[in-house]
Design a protein around this motif. Structure first.
Motif, PDB file in Angstrom:
ATOM      1  N   ASP A  59      -6.401   9.731  14.803  1.00 23.48           N
ATOM      2  CA  ASP A  59      -5.139   7.928  14.791  1.00 23.48           C
ATOM      3  C   ASP A  59      -4.911   8.602  13.093  1.00 23.48           C
ATOM      4  O   ASP A  59      -5.544   7.811  12.244  1.00 23.48           O
ATOM      5  CB  ASP A  59      -5.491   7.080  15.179  1.00 23.48           C
ATOM      6  CG  ASP A  59      -4.011   5.635  14.931  1.00 23.48           C
ATOM      7  OD1 ASP A  59      -3.134   6.417  13.831  1.00 23.48           O
ATOM      8  OD2 ASP A  59      -3.789   4.724  15.783  1.00 23.48           O
ATOM      9  N   GLN A  60      -3.794   8.757  12.473  1.00 23.93           N
ATOM     10  CA  GLN A  60      -4.029   9.053  10.870  1.00 23.93           C
ATOM     11  C   GLN A  60      -2.392   8.405  10.595  1.00 23.93           C
ATOM     12  O   GLN A  60      -1.247   8.218  10.665  1.00 23.93           O
ATOM     13  CB  GLN A  60      -3.175  10.602  10.854  1.00 23.93           C
ATOM     14  CG  GLN A  60      -4.761  10.786  10.788  1.00 23.93           C
ATOM     15  CD  GLN A  60      -4.794  12.259  10.276  1.00 23.93           C
ATOM     16  OE1 GLN A  60      -3.361  13.422  10.862  1.00 23.93           O
ATOM     17  NE2 GLN A  60      -4.969  13.361   9.860  1.00 23.93           N
ATOM     18  N   THR A  61      -2.768   7.079   9.560  1.00 25.00           N
ATOM     19  CA  THR A  61      -1.655   6.128   8.864  1.00 25.00           C
ATOM     20  C   THR A  61      -1.775   6.889   7.613  1.00 25.00           C
ATOM     21  O   THR A  61      -3.248   6.381   7.346  1.00 25.00           O
ATOM     22  CB  THR A  61      -1.886   4.928   9.387  1.00 25.00           C
ATOM     23  OG1 THR A  61      -2.042   4.838  10.934  1.00 25.00           O
ATOM     24  CG2 THR A  61      -1.237   3.996   8.522  1.00 25.00           C
ATOM     25  N   GLN A  94      -7.825   6.709  10.565  1.00 28.09           N
ATOM     26  CA  GLN A  94      -7.756   7.222   8.745  1.00 28.09           C
ATOM     27  C   GLN A  94      -6.426   6.099   9.165  1.00 28.09           C
ATOM     28  O   GLN A  94      -5.337   6.026   9.473  1.00 28.09           O
ATOM     29  CB  GLN A  94      -7.757   8.600   8.733  1.00 28.09           C
ATOM     30  CG  GLN A  94      -8.467   9.213   9.282  1.00 28.09           C
ATOM     31  CD  GLN A  94      -8.452  10.457   9.113  1.00 28.09           C
ATOM     32  OE1 GLN A  94      -7.760  11.358   9.150  1.00 28.09           O
ATOM     33  NE2 GLN A  94      -9.817  12.078   8.408  1.00 28.09           N
ATOM     34  N   TYR A  95      -6.639   5.347   8.309  1.00 27.85           N
ATOM     35  CA  TYR A  95      -5.441   4.322   7.519  1.00 27.85           C
ATOM     36  C   TYR A  95      -5.513   4.169   6.030  1.00 27.85           C
ATOM     37  O   TYR A  95      -6.963   4.387   5.120  1.00 27.85           O
ATOM     38  CB  TYR A  95      -6.081   2.967   7.732  1.00 27.85           C
ATOM     39  CG  TYR A  95      -4.394   1.810   7.215  1.00 27.85           C
ATOM     40  CD1 TYR A  95      -3.776   1.676   8.091  1.00 27.85           C
ATOM     41  CD2 TYR A  95      -5.384   1.514   6.559  1.00 27.85           C
ATOM     42  CE1 TYR A  95      -3.183   0.501   7.698  1.00 27.85           C
ATOM     43  CE2 TYR A  95      -4.174   0.065   6.405  1.00 27.85           C
ATOM     44  CZ  TYR A  95      -3.566  -0.540   6.625  1.00 27.85           C
ATOM     45  OH  TYR A  95      -2.491  -1.524   6.490  1.00 27.85           O
ATOM     46  N   CYS A  96      -4.568   4.232   5.972  1.00 33.14           N
ATOM     47  CA  CYS A  96      -4.136   4.371   4.193  1.00 33.14           C
ATOM     48  C   CYS A  96      -3.442   4.289   3.536  1.00 33.14           C
ATOM     49  O   CYS A  96      -2.288   3.996   4.612  1.00 33.14           O
ATOM     50  CB  CYS A  96      -4.404   5.852   2.706  1.00 33.14           C
ATOM     51  SG  CYS A  96      -3.945   5.782   1.740  1.00 33.14           S
ATOM     52  N   ASN A  97      -2.701   2.506   2.546  1.00 26.69           N
ATOM     53  CA  ASN A  97      -1.669   1.932   2.701  1.00 26.69           C
ATOM     54  C   ASN A  97      -1.478   1.934   1.575  1.00 26.69           C
ATOM     55  O   ASN A  97      -0.372   0.718   1.135  1.00 26.69           O
ATOM     56  CB  ASN A  97      -2.040   0.353   3.819  1.00 26.69           C
ATOM     57  CG  ASN A  97      -2.491  -0.702   2.725  1.00 26.69           C
ATOM     58  OD1 ASN A  97      -3.660   0.265   1.916  1.00 26.69           O
ATOM     59  ND2 ASN A  97      -2.545  -1.519   3.500  1.00 26.69           N
ATOM     60  N   GLN A  98      -1.655   2.579   0.388  1.00 25.90           N
ATOM     61  CA  GLN A  98      -1.709   2.601  -0.984  1.00 25.90           C
ATOM     62  C   GLN A  98      -1.125   4.121  -1.287  1.00 25.90           C
ATOM     63  O   GLN A  98      -1.510   4.696  -0.473  1.00 25.90           O
ATOM     64  CB  GLN A  98      -2.818   2.144  -1.860  1.00 25.90           C
ATOM     65  CG  GLN A  98      -4.054   0.662  -1.593  1.00 25.90           C
ATOM     66  CD  GLN A  98      -2.310  -0.337  -1.806  1.00 25.90           C
ATOM     67  OE1 GLN A  98      -1.957  -0.641  -3.578  1.00 25.90           O
ATOM     68  NE2 GLN A  98      -2.408  -1.511  -0.999  1.00 25.90           N
ATOM     69  N   SER A  99      -0.627   4.152  -2.342  1.00 27.29           N
ATOM     70  CA  SER A  99       0.190   4.903  -3.410  1.00 27.29           C
ATOM     71  C   SER A  99      -0.273   5.653  -4.602  1.00 27.29           C
ATOM     72  O   SER A  99      -0.034   4.367  -5.717  1.00 27.29           O
ATOM     73  CB  SER A  99       1.198   5.294  -3.576  1.00 27.29           C
ATOM     74  OG  SER A  99       2.089   6.415  -3.568  1.00 27.29           O
ATOM     75  N   PRO A 100      -1.446   6.397  -4.936  1.00 29.57           N
ATOM     76  CA  PRO A 100      -0.828   7.188  -4.076  1.00 29.57           C
ATOM     77  C   PRO A 100      -2.122   7.379  -2.932  1.00 29.57           C
ATOM     78  O   PRO A 100      -3.816   6.848  -3.603  1.00 29.57           O
ATOM     79  CB  PRO A 100      -1.078   8.393  -5.107  1.00 29.57           C
ATOM     80  CG  PRO A 100      -1.760   8.297  -5.671  1.00 29.57           C
ATOM     81  CD  PRO A 100      -1.359   7.299  -6.187  1.00 29.57           C
ATOM     82  N   CYS A 101      -2.492   7.966  -1.490  1.00 36.33           N
ATOM     83  CA  CYS A 101      -3.399   7.783  -0.900  1.00 36.33           C
ATOM     84  C   CYS A 101      -4.427   9.006  -1.337  1.00 36.33           C
ATOM     85  O   CYS A 101      -4.358  10.458  -1.955  1.00 36.33           O
ATOM     86  CB  CYS A 101      -2.661   8.259   0.352  1.00 36.33           C
ATOM     87  SG  CYS A 101      -1.972   6.587   1.392  1.00 36.33           S
TER      88      CYS A 101
END
Length: 259
Positions: A59-61, A94-101
């Protein structure tokens, strides 16, 4: 969002919105199941597998995440797959909600049977298997993994929690019936390098706080070791253990550093 449920019998490759999913079955085997969920861009899933009755959930976000063969030696397709053996369960989120990841990576090679691997980046995992997602996650965590034995359990997580990247976990394990739980969170660098090379170790490793910590651990011997290590706080902590347990019934080590 892209969600793929694959009961794999042939080599497949998908590319959506700059995401690339390539999964290749290189040996005969039945009962294999893979679920891939991708939300974001420039994410990659790329690995080969063999054996039977292996379950894989990925699961990649976010952006720039990778799950697949290890860059240390390249694709394992020539020797039976990056995921080899039977009845293995591999779950990677894997989870990332900021930019840049920063780009999370999880690399693996499991050549053995009935191993259970769960790893979460952008989350904190607890020893009972529950997780909580990071509210402010920048990604950039790196694992790598290598399990050649059987009946091992590996549960871990890495998260930023505030800002920045830079966590790492290398692992190893080449024996059987080992149980490893490891967690790293907050920033900055937190580095764990674990090599086991024997059986029946029970290892809990926790590194947290704002400081850069490090742990290098190598376990071996005729008997297993029960190791609990906590490194925490705003001052950098280091730890290195080389253990060869020859005590009947096993050995025990408990260390807490920092506040």
């Amino acid at each position: 969002m892209i969600r793929l449920l694959l009961l794999i019998k042939i080599s497949i490759s998908f590319a959506f919105a700059d995401n690339v999913i390539t999964i290749d079955q290189v040996t005969s085997g039945s009962g294999n199941s893979t679920t891939v969920t991708v939300e974001g861009s420039d994410n990659t899933v790329d690995y080969s597998f063999g054996g039977a009755n292996n379950n894989v959930n990925i699961d990649q976000t976010g952006d720039n995440a990778y799950v697949g063969y290890t860059t240390a030696w390249g694709s394992g397709a020539q020797w039976g797959g990056d995921l080899d053996g039977d009845y293995n369960d591999l779950n990677v989120k894997q989870y990332c909600n900021q930019s840049p990841c920063g780009g999370d990576r999880f690399e693996f090679h499991i050549q053995g049977n009935s191993n259970d691997v769960d790893f979460y980046q952008g989350y904190r995992a607890y020893s009972n298997g529950t997780t909580e997602v990071d509210d402010s996650e920048y990604g950039g965590h790196f694992v790598q993994l290598d399990i050649h034995g059987s009946d091992n359990k590996f549960l871990g997580s890495q998260r930023s929690n505030i800002s920045g990247h830079e966590h790492s976990i290398t692992t190893g394990i080449y024996g059987s019936n080992n149980d490893v739980f490891t967690v790293q969170y907050y920033n900055q660098d937190k580095t764990i390098d674990l090599t086991i090379n024997n059986n029946y170790n029970d290892v809990d490793l926790l590194q947290k706080g704002t400081a850069s910590h490090s742990a290098t651990i190598s376990l071996s011997g005729s008997y297993g070791t029960d190791l609990d290590l906590v490194q925490q706080g705003d001052s950098a902590q280091t730890y290195s253990l080389t253990q060869s347990c020859m005590t009947v019934g096993g050995c025990s080590v408990s260390v807490t550093q920092g506040q």
